[in-house]
Scaffold this motif. Sequence first.
Motif, PDB file in Angstrom:
ATOM      1  N   LEU A  46      66.159  41.652  22.541  1.00  0.00           N
ATOM      2  CA  LEU A  46      65.788  42.116  21.249  1.00  0.00           C
ATOM      3  C   LEU A  46      65.537  43.778  21.220  1.00  0.00           C
ATOM      4  O   LEU A  46      65.581  44.589  20.158  1.00  0.00           O
ATOM      5  CB  LEU A  46      64.561  41.306  20.912  1.00  0.00           C
ATOM      6  N   SER A  47      65.036  44.031  22.611  1.00  0.00           N
ATOM      7  CA  SER A  47      64.928  45.710  22.631  1.00  0.00           C
ATOM      8  C   SER A  47      66.027  46.460  23.102  1.00  0.00           C
ATOM      9  O   SER A  47      66.030  47.648  23.606  1.00  0.00           O
ATOM     10  CB  SER A  47      63.636  46.032  23.365  1.00  0.00           C
ATOM     11  N   HIS A  48      67.171  45.777  22.944  1.00  0.00           N
ATOM     12  CA  HIS A  48      68.469  46.380  23.616  1.00  0.00           C
ATOM     13  C   HIS A  48      68.350  46.811  24.869  1.00  0.00           C
ATOM     14  O   HIS A  48      68.984  47.998  25.360  1.00  0.00           O
ATOM     15  CB  HIS A  48      68.991  47.419  22.621  1.00  0.00           C
ATOM     16  N   GLN A  49      67.829  46.082  25.602  1.00  0.00           N
ATOM     17  CA  GLN A  49      67.898  46.486  27.244  1.00  0.00           C
ATOM     18  C   GLN A  49      68.864  45.496  28.005  1.00  0.00           C
ATOM     19  O   GLN A  49      68.971  44.225  27.281  1.00  0.00           O
ATOM     20  CB  GLN A  49      66.449  46.302  27.840  1.00  0.00           C
ATOM     21  N   SER A  50      69.464  45.462  28.966  1.00  0.00           N
ATOM     22  CA  SER A  50      70.251  44.763  29.661  1.00  0.00           C
ATOM     23  C   SER A  50      69.558  44.417  31.026  1.00  0.00           C
ATOM     24  O   SER A  50      68.800  45.009  31.319  1.00  0.00           O
ATOM     25  CB  SER A  50      71.617  45.673  29.988  1.00  0.00           C
ATOM     26  N   LEU A  51      70.186  43.484  31.629  1.00  0.00           N
ATOM     27  CA  LEU A  51      69.757  42.909  33.023  1.00  0.00           C
ATOM     28  C   LEU A  51      70.275  44.004  33.753  1.00  0.00           C
ATOM     29  O   LEU A  51      71.526  44.275  34.219  1.00  0.00           O
ATOM     30  CB  LEU A  51      69.932  41.281  33.225  1.00  0.00           C
ATOM     31  N   ASN A  52      69.430  44.928  34.547  1.00  0.00           N
ATOM     32  CA  ASN A  52      69.814  45.856  35.411  1.00  0.00           C
ATOM     33  C   ASN A  52      68.778  46.061  36.848  1.00  0.00           C
ATOM     34  O   ASN A  52      67.917  45.119  36.712  1.00  0.00           O
ATOM     35  CB  ASN A  52      70.168  47.372  34.899  1.00  0.00           C
ATOM     36  N   MET A  53      68.923  46.797  37.560  1.00  0.00           N
ATOM     37  CA  MET A  53      68.125  46.845  38.755  1.00  0.00           C
ATOM     38  C   MET A  53      66.600  47.347  38.242  1.00  0.00           C
ATOM     39  O   MET A  53      65.802  46.494  38.964  1.00  0.00           O
ATOM     40  CB  MET A  53      68.450  48.062  39.563  1.00  0.00           C
ATOM     41  N   MET A  54      66.405  47.832  37.219  1.00  0.00           N
ATOM     42  CA  MET A  54      65.077  48.105  37.165  1.00  0.00           C
ATOM     43  C   MET A  54      64.291  47.124  36.126  1.00  0.00           C
ATOM     44  O   MET A  54      63.097  46.690  36.488  1.00  0.00           O
ATOM     45  CB  MET A  54      64.868  49.434  36.009  1.00  0.00           C
ATOM     46  N   THR A  55      65.089  46.162  35.098  1.00  0.00           N
ATOM     47  CA  THR A  55      64.512  45.087  34.669  1.00  0.00           C
ATOM     48  C   THR A  55      64.362  43.921  35.659  1.00  0.00           C
ATOM     49  O   THR A  55      63.493  43.425  35.712  1.00  0.00           O
ATOM     50  CB  THR A  55      65.401  44.630  33.261  1.00  0.00           C
ATOM     51  N   LEU A  56      65.247  43.787  36.422  1.00  0.00           N
ATOM     52  CA  LEU A  56      65.084  42.744  37.653  1.00  0.00           C
ATOM     53  C   LEU A  56      64.026  43.106  38.421  1.00  0.00           C
ATOM     54  O   LEU A  56      63.363  42.002  38.860  1.00  0.00           O
ATOM     55  CB  LEU A  56      66.153  42.497  38.309  1.00  0.00           C
ATOM     56  N   GLY A  57      63.676  44.206  38.829  1.00  0.00           N
ATOM     57  CA  GLY A  57      62.943  44.731  39.749  1.00  0.00           C
ATOM     58  C   GLY A  57      61.310  44.459  38.906  1.00  0.00           C
ATOM     59  O   GLY A  57      60.401  43.994  39.687  1.00  0.00           O
ATOM     60  N   GLY A  58      61.270  44.687  37.647  1.00  0.00           N
ATOM     61  CA  GLY A  58      59.939  44.341  36.918  1.00  0.00           C
ATOM     62  C   GLY A  58      59.817  42.859  36.968  1.00  0.00           C
ATOM     63  O   GLY A  58      58.736  42.561  36.969  1.00  0.00           O
ATOM     64  N   VAL A  59      60.678  42.166  36.679  1.00  0.00           N
ATOM     65  CA  VAL A  59      60.778  40.692  36.684  1.00  0.00           C
ATOM     66  C   VAL A  59      60.058  40.214  37.995  1.00  0.00           C
ATOM     67  O   VAL A  59      59.198  39.529  38.287  1.00  0.00           O
ATOM     68  CB  VAL A  59      61.912  40.027  36.306  1.00  0.00           C
ATOM     69  N   ALA A  60      60.804  40.598  39.020  1.00  0.00           N
ATOM     70  CA  ALA A  60      60.369  40.373  40.443  1.00  0.00           C
ATOM     71  C   ALA A  60      58.988  40.693  40.618  1.00  0.00           C
ATOM     72  O   ALA A  60      58.140  40.117  41.405  1.00  0.00           O
ATOM     73  CB  ALA A  60      61.344  40.836  41.659  1.00  0.00           C
ATOM     74  N   ALA A  61      58.719  42.019  40.194  1.00  0.00           N
ATOM     75  CA  ALA A  61      57.117  42.641  40.477  1.00  0.00           C
ATOM     76  C   ALA A  61      56.101  41.634  39.782  1.00  0.00           C
ATOM     77  O   ALA A  61      55.077  41.776  40.368  1.00  0.00           O
ATOM     78  CB  ALA A  61      57.169  44.005  40.316  1.00  0.00           C
ATOM     79  N   ALA A  62      56.476  41.130  38.574  1.00  0.00           N
ATOM     80  CA  ALA A  62      55.652  40.584  37.742  1.00  0.00           C
ATOM     81  C   ALA A  62      55.164  39.029  38.376  1.00  0.00           C
ATOM     82  O   ALA A  62      54.541  38.418  37.781  1.00  0.00           O
ATOM     83  CB  ALA A  62      56.006  40.492  36.302  1.00  0.00           C
ATOM     84  N   ALA A 128      62.981  50.562  31.206  1.00  0.00           N
ATOM     85  CA  ALA A 128      63.267  49.195  31.507  1.00  0.00           C
ATOM     86  C   ALA A 128      62.459  48.526  32.346  1.00  0.00           C
ATOM     87  O   ALA A 128      62.105  47.423  32.097  1.00  0.00           O
ATOM     88  CB  ALA A 128      64.609  49.313  32.175  1.00  0.00           C
ATOM     89  N   LEU A 129      61.826  49.279  33.445  1.00  0.00           N
ATOM     90  CA  LEU A 129      60.680  48.459  34.338  1.00  0.00           C
ATOM     91  C   LEU A 129      59.332  47.947  33.600  1.00  0.00           C
ATOM     92  O   LEU A 129      59.083  46.948  33.553  1.00  0.00           O
ATOM     93  CB  LEU A 129      60.410  49.386  35.554  1.00  0.00           C
ATOM     94  N   ALA A 130      58.997  48.930  32.667  1.00  0.00           N
ATOM     95  CA  ALA A 130      57.696  48.817  31.977  1.00  0.00           C
ATOM     96  C   ALA A 130      57.943  47.791  30.965  1.00  0.00           C
ATOM     97  O   ALA A 130      57.040  46.953  30.715  1.00  0.00           O
ATOM     98  CB  ALA A 130      57.393  50.063  31.366  1.00  0.00           C
ATOM     99  N   LEU A 131      58.964  47.931  30.080  1.00  0.00           N
ATOM    100  CA  LEU A 131      59.303  46.717  29.273  1.00  0.00           C
ATOM    101  C   LEU A 131      59.643  45.299  30.124  1.00  0.00           C
ATOM    102  O   LEU A 131      58.963  44.481  29.525  1.00  0.00           O
ATOM    103  CB  LEU A 131      60.593  47.033  28.566  1.00  0.00           C
ATOM    104  N   ALA A 132      60.132  45.140  31.045  1.00  0.00           N
ATOM    105  CA  ALA A 132      60.509  44.017  31.821  1.00  0.00           C
ATOM    106  C   ALA A 132      58.876  43.361  32.097  1.00  0.00           C
ATOM    107  O   ALA A 132      58.948  42.113  32.060  1.00  0.00           O
ATOM    108  CB  ALA A 132      61.233  44.029  32.859  1.00  0.00           C
ATOM    109  N   MET A 133      58.109  44.159  32.722  1.00  0.00           N
ATOM    110  CA  MET A 133      56.890  43.869  33.377  1.00  0.00           C
ATOM    111  C   MET A 133      55.945  43.414  32.077  1.00  0.00           C
ATOM    112  O   MET A 133      55.238  42.456  32.208  1.00  0.00           O
ATOM    113  CB  MET A 133      56.407  44.664  34.083  1.00  0.00           C
ATOM    114  N   GLY A 134      55.978  44.305  31.109  1.00  0.00           N
ATOM    115  CA  GLY A 134      55.339  43.995  29.721  1.00  0.00           C
ATOM    116  C   GLY A 134      55.728  42.800  29.112  1.00  0.00           C
ATOM    117  O   GLY A 134      54.947  41.770  28.789  1.00  0.00           O
TER     118      GLY A 134
END
Length: 182
Positions: A46-62, A128-134
Amino acid sequence: VRDSLLVGALMAIAVVLLFLRSMRAGLATAIVLPGSIALTVLGLALSHQSLNMMTLGGVAAAVGLVLDDAIVVVEHLDHTLAPGGSLESLFDAMGGVAPTLLGSSLCTLAIFIPFAFLGGVSGAFFRALALAMGFMLTASLLLCVTVVPRLAERWRRTSRSTSRFDRGFERPIRFATRHAWV
């Protein structure tokens, strides 16, 4: 990321199984992980982000933060709800832990939200990292105050018997509380 998710889910089940001795409570805890990921992927889309290294890193960190909330809720409910308790007692029990969960999640979100508004090259990386973790933390909080209590209430033990493990664990705890230096 896959390994982080798998290890995180297995460790959450193991912790709950060790201390509450209930596979059902462990599963109620572990259900938060796939639910949070699903809601995070939806939020990222919905926020027009893709699954990339930063979003996946945010998911893994959270992962640890997400599972921590679920473990806290399941353990709190296991210790505060009486067997055969009503829906009102479930709401009362959640009222005791929900402000703490909310405060903890908001403190963590307060760290990552400013990164979503950075500009330039650093903003491109950290947004992307901040959005994924948020999204992960918000989804976890949402699931922990809505879905997990219902599952934990439905799946918890019907009787509370004192086992040898409980009695063996109780002595060191009593000793430690009497001797502050411990």
